[in-house]
Design an enzyme around this catalytic site. Structure first.
Site, PDB file in Angstrom:
ATOM      1  N   ARG A 214       0.855  -1.180   0.000  1.00 29.58           N
ATOM      2  CA  ARG A 214       0.000   0.000   0.000  1.00 29.58           C
ATOM      3  C   ARG A 214       0.895   1.236   0.000  1.00 29.58           C
ATOM      4  O   ARG A 214       1.973   1.244   0.596  1.00 29.58           O
ATOM      5  CB  ARG A 214      -0.927   0.028   1.228  1.00 29.58           C
ATOM      6  CG  ARG A 214      -2.118  -0.920   1.128  1.00 29.58           C
ATOM      7  CD  ARG A 214      -3.099  -0.479   0.048  1.00 29.58           C
ATOM      8  NE  ARG A 214      -4.303  -1.298   0.011  1.00 29.58           N
ATOM      9  CZ  ARG A 214      -4.479  -2.343  -0.778  1.00 29.58           C
ATOM     10  NH1 ARG A 214      -3.485  -2.734  -1.573  1.00 29.58           N
ATOM     11  NH2 ARG A 214      -5.624  -3.010  -0.786  1.00 29.58           N
TER      12      ARG A 214
ATOM     13  N   GLU B 240      -3.500   8.027  -4.049  1.00 30.29           N
ATOM     14  CA  GLU B 240      -4.037   7.578  -5.336  1.00 30.29           C
ATOM     15  C   GLU B 240      -5.467   8.110  -5.507  1.00 30.29           C
ATOM     16  O   GLU B 240      -6.230   8.150  -4.549  1.00 30.29           O
ATOM     17  CB  GLU B 240      -4.060   6.042  -5.396  1.00 30.29           C
ATOM     18  CG  GLU B 240      -2.695   5.405  -5.411  1.00 30.29           C
ATOM     19  CD  GLU B 240      -2.768   3.874  -5.406  1.00 30.29           C
ATOM     20  OE1 GLU B 240      -3.874   3.330  -5.646  1.00 30.29           O
ATOM     21  OE2 GLU B 240      -1.745   3.215  -5.158  1.00 30.29           O
TER      22      GLU B 240
ATOM     23  N   HIS C  92      -0.832   0.700  -9.651  1.00 32.12           N
ATOM     24  CA  HIS C  92      -1.510  -0.196  -8.706  1.00 32.12           C
ATOM     25  C   HIS C  92      -2.161  -1.367  -9.450  1.00 32.12           C
ATOM     26  O   HIS C  92      -3.360  -1.647  -9.285  1.00 32.12           O
ATOM     27  CB  HIS C  92      -2.566   0.574  -7.903  1.00 32.12           C
ATOM     28  CG  HIS C  92      -2.970  -0.115  -6.636  1.00 32.12           C
ATOM     29  ND1 HIS C  92      -3.485   0.571  -5.549  1.00 32.12           N
ATOM     30  CD2 HIS C  92      -2.962  -1.428  -6.272  1.00 32.12           C
ATOM     31  CE1 HIS C  92      -3.774  -0.290  -4.585  1.00 32.12           C
ATOM     32  NE2 HIS C  92      -3.473  -1.515  -5.014  1.00 32.12           N
TER      33      HIS C  92
END
Length: 381
Positions: A207, A235, A252
């Site tokens: 993460r 993000e 991602h």
């Protein structure tokens, strides 16, 4: 029964329609007003699930088609009596393949042999443990750091963080937590980076918040070392100056194989079936049969690492995803954020190793065994 679902969960409308009405929404656009009369909520990581979203609704079941759950306030759901399910480990194989692809790219660019490196794995859950197995198959030594598992005497052996930080390659596979005995938010901080070897490789596919990006950016200005980032703070509005400084930066998508995504759909589908005491009839294997398999022919020569590199990068070359994200560097902030999301929503079909056949020449049984243990289907020509 009314089900509100993120439209980008594969097959979600067809699979969950057997339970009732399915209303599809963009994940970032799901708000309280869409949930007032809904019974079930199905999300991905882009939807924050908390009291602000669900208070006043009659939602009784929430599922996230993800392995990580830092976007979900699990404590609130428990207090509210809302059943929660997710898909732990659904993308573990995909992330392993992403890490291997990145390392074979960096090995070719920087002319090193993976077998000459020591890897530090931080986090030994679904992804970290499977990655350690892959490195063992490749003959690469690993040190593992996972304080919660070490304390619980699960698995091992484990190493202290100081020892792991002295390895050649450090890869992060931890959940994002901001409290508790072992918080991981900004685990990669000034102290962490100061301990690294001068030419260490740092990989983050867990993460974004696990890395303090302002500190990392400052460190990269002071000395260049290879960094691979698939996840980012804030993000989709990522730090594009940092993107310009890393060796490989992607949107991602490390865990975004179609195999992993269908696996996640199946896992939350099975959980809802169990919750409703209904048998499950959907078979994701039939869906996968519609997607193309891969084929790689490898002739003799190039050495063992060269042929392994060919197999892995012919199957999936991370540079294509990195090149796509790099297009955002010259965009305005809002356009770049939208582009980041679009890259994920419209991600091309990517399969996992078992979907690719590697055809080998000669009688190199050692290489054939390594490829087979990584998951490839191996034949001879």
């Amino acid at each position: 029964m009314k089900i509100v679902a993120d439209r980008h969960i594969p097959c979600v409308h067809r699979v969950f329609s057997e339970f009732g009405e399915v209303v599809l929404r963009e994940g970032r656009a799901i708000g309280p007003e869409q949930l007032r009369d809904a019974d079930v909520l199905l999300v991905r990581s882009v939807t924050r699930v908390n009291a602000e979203l669900l208070s006043g609704s009659k939602i009784g079941f929430v599922a996230s088609a993800t392995s990580g759950i830092d976007h979900v306030d699990v404590d609130y759901l428990q207090r509210a009596g809302i059943v929660f399910a997710h898909a732990p480990g659904c993308n573990a194989q995909a992330v392993v393949e992403y890490v291997l692809s990145s390392l074979f790219v960096l090995a070719a660019q920087n002319q090193f042999r993976l077998q000459d490196k020591v890897v530090g794995i931080i986090g030994y859950g679904q992804v970290g443990s499977r990655l350690a197995q892959a490195f063992s198959t490749l003959g690469v030594r690993c040190l593992v750091h996972d304080p919660p598992l070490r304390e619980a005497a699960i698995g091992g052996p484990y190493s202290d963080l100081q020892d792991v930080l002295k390895t050649d390659i450090i890869t992060l596979h931890v959940p994002l937590t901001g409290s508790g005995k072992y918080p991981t938010r900004h685990l990669v901080n000034e102290y962490f980076l100061a301990q690294l070897q001068p030419d260490a490789i740092l990989i983050n596919t867990s993460r974004g918040g696990v890395v303090d990006e302002s500190v990392l950016k400052k460190s990269l200005r002071q000395r260049k070392f290879p960094v691979v980032l698939d996840v980012w703070e804030n993000e989709p509005d990522i730090d594009r100056d940092l993107l310009a400084s890393v060796a490989i930066g992607t949107p991602h998508i490390a865990g975004y194989t179609i195999d992993a995504r269908l696996r996640a759909t199946d896992m939350i589908y099975r959980c809802l079936c169990e919750h409703l005491h209904l048998p499950g009839s959907w078979n994701p294997g039939k869906e996968l049969a519609h997607f193309p398999a891969g084929y790689v022919r490898i002739d003799s020569g190039d050495g063992t690492q060269g042929r392994l590199e060919m197999a892995v990068l012919s199957h999936y070359d991370v540079r294509s995803d990195a090149a796509a994200l790099c297009q955002s560097r010259n965009m305005k902030a809002q356009a770049a954020a939208q582009y980041f999301d679009e890259l994920r929503k419209k991600y091309p079909v990517r399969r996992e190793f078992p979907a690719t056949t590697v055809s080998l020449s000669g009688s190199d049984n050692l290489l054939a065994g390594v490829l087979a243990r990584l998951g490839f289907r191996v034949v001879r020509h």
